[in-house]
Write an enzyme that holds these catalytic residues in place. Structure first.
Site, PDB file in Angstrom:
ATOM      1  N   LYS A 116       0.084   5.380   4.442  1.00 59.61           N
ATOM      2  CA  LYS A 116      -1.283   5.035   4.040  1.00 59.61           C
ATOM      3  C   LYS A 116      -2.135   6.264   3.716  1.00 59.61           C
ATOM      4  O   LYS A 116      -2.904   6.261   2.756  1.00 59.61           O
ATOM      5  CB  LYS A 116      -1.987   4.231   5.147  1.00 59.61           C
ATOM      6  CG  LYS A 116      -1.668   2.748   5.114  1.00 59.61           C
ATOM      7  CD  LYS A 116      -2.686   1.929   5.914  1.00 59.61           C
ATOM      8  CE  LYS A 116      -3.473   0.987   5.022  1.00 59.61           C
ATOM      9  NZ  LYS A 116      -3.229  -0.401   5.241  1.00 59.61           N
ATOM     10  N   LYS A 158     -14.119   4.420  13.304  1.00 57.38           N
ATOM     11  CA  LYS A 158     -12.797   4.332  13.943  1.00 57.38           C
ATOM     12  C   LYS A 158     -12.433   5.674  14.549  1.00 57.38           C
ATOM     13  O   LYS A 158     -12.578   6.716  13.907  1.00 57.38           O
ATOM     14  CB  LYS A 158     -11.710   3.984  12.912  1.00 57.38           C
ATOM     15  CG  LYS A 158     -11.856   2.603  12.301  1.00 57.38           C
ATOM     16  CD  LYS A 158     -10.720   2.327  11.333  1.00 57.38           C
ATOM     17  CE  LYS A 158     -10.928   0.988  10.646  1.00 57.38           C
ATOM     18  NZ  LYS A 158     -10.034   0.771   9.544  1.00 57.38           N
ATOM     19  N   LYS A 237       0.039 -14.670   2.712  1.00 58.01           N
ATOM     20  CA  LYS A 237      -0.427 -15.423   1.548  1.00 58.01           C
ATOM     21  C   LYS A 237       0.127 -16.835   1.577  1.00 58.01           C
ATOM     22  O   LYS A 237       1.274 -17.061   1.995  1.00 58.01           O
ATOM     23  CB  LYS A 237       0.017 -14.716   0.260  1.00 58.01           C
ATOM     24  CG  LYS A 237      -0.607 -13.339   0.115  1.00 58.01           C
ATOM     25  CD  LYS A 237       0.080 -12.520  -0.959  1.00 58.01           C
ATOM     26  CE  LYS A 237      -0.433 -11.092  -0.934  1.00 58.01           C
ATOM     27  NZ  LYS A 237       0.390 -10.195  -1.764  1.00 58.01           N
ATOM     28  N   GLU A 275      -2.253  -3.450  -4.820  1.00 57.85           N
ATOM     29  CA  GLU A 275      -3.157  -4.409  -4.180  1.00 57.85           C
ATOM     30  C   GLU A 275      -4.541  -3.802  -4.042  1.00 57.85           C
ATOM     31  O   GLU A 275      -4.696  -2.655  -3.633  1.00 57.85           O
ATOM     32  CB  GLU A 275      -2.623  -4.804  -2.805  1.00 57.85           C
ATOM     33  CG  GLU A 275      -1.308  -5.565  -2.870  1.00 57.85           C
ATOM     34  CD  GLU A 275      -0.867  -6.121  -1.517  1.00 57.85           C
ATOM     35  OE1 GLU A 275      -1.288  -5.574  -0.484  1.00 57.85           O
ATOM     36  OE2 GLU A 275      -0.105  -7.098  -1.507  1.00 57.85           O
ATOM     37  N   ASN A 290       2.817  -2.035  -3.222  1.00 55.21           N
ATOM     38  CA  ASN A 290       4.092  -2.594  -2.783  1.00 55.21           C
ATOM     39  C   ASN A 290       5.148  -2.189  -3.787  1.00 55.21           C
ATOM     40  O   ASN A 290       5.081  -2.549  -4.960  1.00 55.21           O
ATOM     41  CB  ASN A 290       4.018  -4.118  -2.673  1.00 55.21           C
ATOM     42  CG  ASN A 290       3.099  -4.538  -1.551  1.00 55.21           C
ATOM     43  OD1 ASN A 290       3.063  -3.905  -0.501  1.00 55.21           O
ATOM     44  ND2 ASN A 290       2.328  -5.583  -1.773  1.00 55.21           N
ATOM     45  N   ARG A 292       8.064  -2.923  -4.742  1.00 50.96           N
ATOM     46  CA  ARG A 292       9.157  -3.894  -4.877  1.00 50.96           C
ATOM     47  C   ARG A 292       8.635  -5.072  -5.689  1.00 50.96           C
ATOM     48  O   ARG A 292       7.462  -5.093  -6.064  1.00 50.96           O
ATOM     49  CB  ARG A 292       9.551  -4.400  -3.495  1.00 50.96           C
ATOM     50  CG  ARG A 292       8.356  -4.970  -2.757  1.00 50.96           C
ATOM     51  CD  ARG A 292       8.714  -5.587  -1.446  1.00 50.96           C
ATOM     52  NE  ARG A 292       7.553  -5.768  -0.588  1.00 50.96           N
ATOM     53  CZ  ARG A 292       6.655  -6.733  -0.711  1.00 50.96           C
ATOM     54  NH1 ARG A 292       6.776  -7.635  -1.649  1.00 50.96           N
ATOM     55  NH2 ARG A 292       5.631  -6.828   0.109  1.00 50.96           N
TER      56      ARG A 292
END
Lengths: 503, 186
Positions: A116, A158, A237, A275, A290, A292
């Site tokens: 990330k 955070k 989803k 995304e 993603n 893939r």
């Protein structure tokens, strides 16, 4: 072009890949665990090999066994599907080291986008919008306040050093920031010995919008438009569609462009999905990539007429993407409903078991990508997907009506399904108006007040008695007379003898 | 002797019209069927009508009502229960004939309770020693289930009459499944 490809997966995606391979004249090799010896993908493949016991970590995830099968069979490429090993950089490397083609991106892209922090840094460098936040954590309250102005509200605080909610706070009001920051710092210091805090914009009630991308080895990168995937339960989803009913044409162009930029930034190859989170003002932010093919790829196929699996194979074989960006268009509307063996009345708990009767819909604009068949027992060990039902219509309203018609034809007997849930969702006014976000299913119980139709129950009761009786008649016809009735007499007499009295 | 009178009368009705009690969970309705082999008169509570029944596929029944309505009903039998699908909605029923229903009523309860023989762990039914209507004593061996590669002879929990056998030889069973129901003797 490859002559033989091994599919390192199972269920409906393995079946999906076999179909495109078949159209390309490529032989397919399936692998299966103990639980999948009779699975649909095994039935459909040209060759199939057993690779271990049911648990994935003893079969589908053991890539050494999969590579062995590939070598044995002379497969020239491996398609990893989605899930399992599809985003495992080590596997992708091992496939290439074995002299085989991996139908997916290079391991560097998988690794970068799987991290990330690294992914975010790459996106910022490429000029792709990311969720506004601090790149480095802050410890000084004054500096934090400055950053907060830049980032905007509401925002999340955070702890840099740990999670579990410690040092985490949401701040909606700029006036409350200072106090919240100092409180978060103290908490983090006590919990982790480190009072540094990250700031990140909180996108409330975001929509999840993703863009399909493709890259080949010749430097071509294309986007294949967007999908709307905001209807989610526990981050899974449930129903997806293309195009998005929410974004404007202007936003569409911008978000697709951003997706292409993102793809170029990581030297990509093959199919991928970027995304984004999208807020109420149509600002979008990179969430993740993603690396893939995704479960919901059929909606993109239905509105563009493309075969994405075929494209994956072509690109992996070194061919260029066979179209220019301006040669593809979104035509009409497609919706996908994931049909799962789960019980909506028990919080959608999986409901594995034997499918006694299966009737799947067809007709114009209806596509069912299935991994099951009548008589098949859905194993407990994997996800309980029955199929992906995809409907196309010339516009969204028509696609919804078609999906409702298709769901009426879909009959599954033997396991519980979420078909009733989909029917209730499609009727909901917010779904029909396109007015929903990722929080929708948390807020709304679409099945509240859904009850069985009493007339329908009566018909079912009549049918139950009739079928029972008709089957008995077939087994021992009353027309034949005595024997059947005589045994009933005998039994009645016996019972009465036991009781010493009448009925 | 005095038992013959009412029994004779009831049996005559049985020959003419079959009565079934259809349980949906704990609720039940009485459905009567008469006629056949393709066209049937039915009664359900105070409703009655005529319906044509055919089996269009091995596990799909087709009902055609007098008013023209057509209803396809996929069905399956599983462990003594009937699974049905009407208009895409699945139902699970227990269909008892009149005798079985009367016995259950007499016992004063619905499914389960004393007289129920359930299996404690997953396995496979390899032998059923009794038939419906047989009289058994508590402790008699009634069903043999194979589990963990061992044969287990399961015994009647109470004395009485075998009211209903819910499984068949070869069935796989899970812990808690009902194997057979005994109507306990008074």
């Amino acid at each position: 072009m490859f002559k033989k490809v091994l599919i390192a997966n199972r269920g409906e995606i393995a079946v999906r890949v076999i179909r495109s391979l078949r159209e390309l004249g490529i032989a397919s090799v399936a692998v299966y665990s103990d639980a999948d010896a009779d699975a649909l993908h095994v039935r459909m493949a040209d060759e199939a090999y057993h690779i271990g016991p049911a648990p994935s970590n003893e079969s589908y995830l053991v890539w050494e066994k999969i590579l062995d099968v590939a070598r044995q069979t002379g497969a020239e490429a491996i398609h990893p599907g989605y899930g399992f090993l599809s985003e495992n950089a080590q596997f992708s490397r091992a496939v290439r080291d074995a002299g085989l083609a991996f139908i997916g991106p290079p391991e560097e892209a998988i690794t970068t986008m799987g991290d990330k922090v690294a992914a975010r840094a790459k996106m910022i460098a490429a000029g792709v919008p990311v969720v506004p936040g601090t790149e480095e954590p802050v410890s000084d309250a004054a500096e934090a306040e400055e950053q907060a102005q830049r980032i905007g509200f509401p925002l999340m605080l955070k702890a840099a050093a740990g999670g579990g909610g410690k040092g985490m706070r949401r701040v909606d009001d700029p006036a409350a920031f200072r106090k919240a920051f100092e409180g978060a710092q103290r908490e983090a210091q006590n919990a982790f010995g480190d009072g540094r805090i990250y700031l990140e914009r909180f996108v409330s009630n975001p929509r999840h919008i993703e863009v399909q991308v493709f890259a080949d080895r010749h430097g071509n990168v294309r986007h294949i438009f967007e999908r709307e995937c905001s209807i989610q339960r526990r981050h899974q989803k449930v129903i997806e569609e293309s195009p998005s009913p929410f974004i404007s044409q202007e936003t569409r162009e911008k978000i697709c462009e951003a997706a292409v930029l993102a793809t170029r930034a990581v030297d990509y190859e093959g199919a991928g999905t970027i995304e984004f989170l999208c807020d109420a003002e149509q600002n979008f932010y990179f969430l993740e990539m993603n690396t893939r093919l995704q479960v919901e790829h059929p909606v993109t196929e239905m509105v563009t007429g493309l075969d994405l699996v075929r494209l994956q194979v072509l690109v992996a074989a070194g061919e260029p993407i066979p179209f220019e960006q301006d040669q593809i268009h979104q035509n009409g509307w497609a919706i996908e409903a994931r049909i799962y063996a789960e019980d909506p009345e028990k919080n959608f708990m999986p409901s594995p078991g034997k499918i006694e009767v299966l009737t799947t819909p067809s007709g114009p604009g209806v596509r069912d990508d299935s991994g099951v068949y009548q008589g098949y027992t859905i194993p407990m060990t994997y996800d309980p997907m029955i199929s992906k039902l995809v409907c196309w219509g010339p516009d969204r309203e028509a696609a919804i009506e078609r999906m409702e018609r298709a769901l009426m034809e879909y009959r599954v007997l033997g396991v519980k399904t979420n078909i009733r849930f989909h029917q209730a969702l499609l009727k909901h006014p917010d779904f029909r108006s396109g007015n929903f976000d990722t929080g929708f299913l948390e807020r709304v119980d679409v099945m509240a007040g859904v009850e069985a139709d009493p007339e329908e129950v009566r018909i079912a009761e009549i049918a139950a008695a009739l079928i029972t009786h008709a089957r008995r008649e077939q087994a021992a016809p009353a027309a034949a007379g005595q024997p059947h009735e005589a045994s009933e007499w005998k039994r009645a007499a016996r019972r009465m003898g036991l009781r010493g009295g009448g009925l | 002797m005095e038992a013959c009178g009412p029994t004779y009368g009831i049996a005559w009705r049985w020959l003419v019209k079959r009565q079934y009690r259809v349980y949906r969970g704990k609720e039940s309705v009485d459905v009567g069927v008469d006629g056949g082999p393709q066209t049937w008169d039915f009664t359900l509570d105070d409703q009655s009508g005529t319906v044509r029944l055919s089996f269009v596929e091995p596990q799909i029944a087709l009902l055609q009502f007098e008013d023209g309505r057509v209803v396809e009903v996929p069905y399956a039998l599983r462990k003594g229960k009937m699974l049905l699908n009407v208009a895409g909605h699945s139902y699970e029923f227990e269909v008892l004939d009149r005798l079985q229903a009367l016995l259950r009523e007499h016992r004063g309860g619905t499914a389960g309770g004393d007289g129920a023989l359930t299996v404690a762990m997953p396995g496979r039914v390899i032998k059923i020693v009794v038939a419906e209507g047989d009289v058994v004593a508590a402790g008699d061996g009634v069903v043999i289930v194979e589990a963990m590669k061992m044969e287990n002879e399961l015994k009647a929990p109470v004395s009485g009459t075998i009211e209903r056998i819910a499984v068949a030889v070869g069935d796989t069973v899970e812990a808690g499944d009902l194997l057979l129901q005994i109507d306990p003797e008074d």
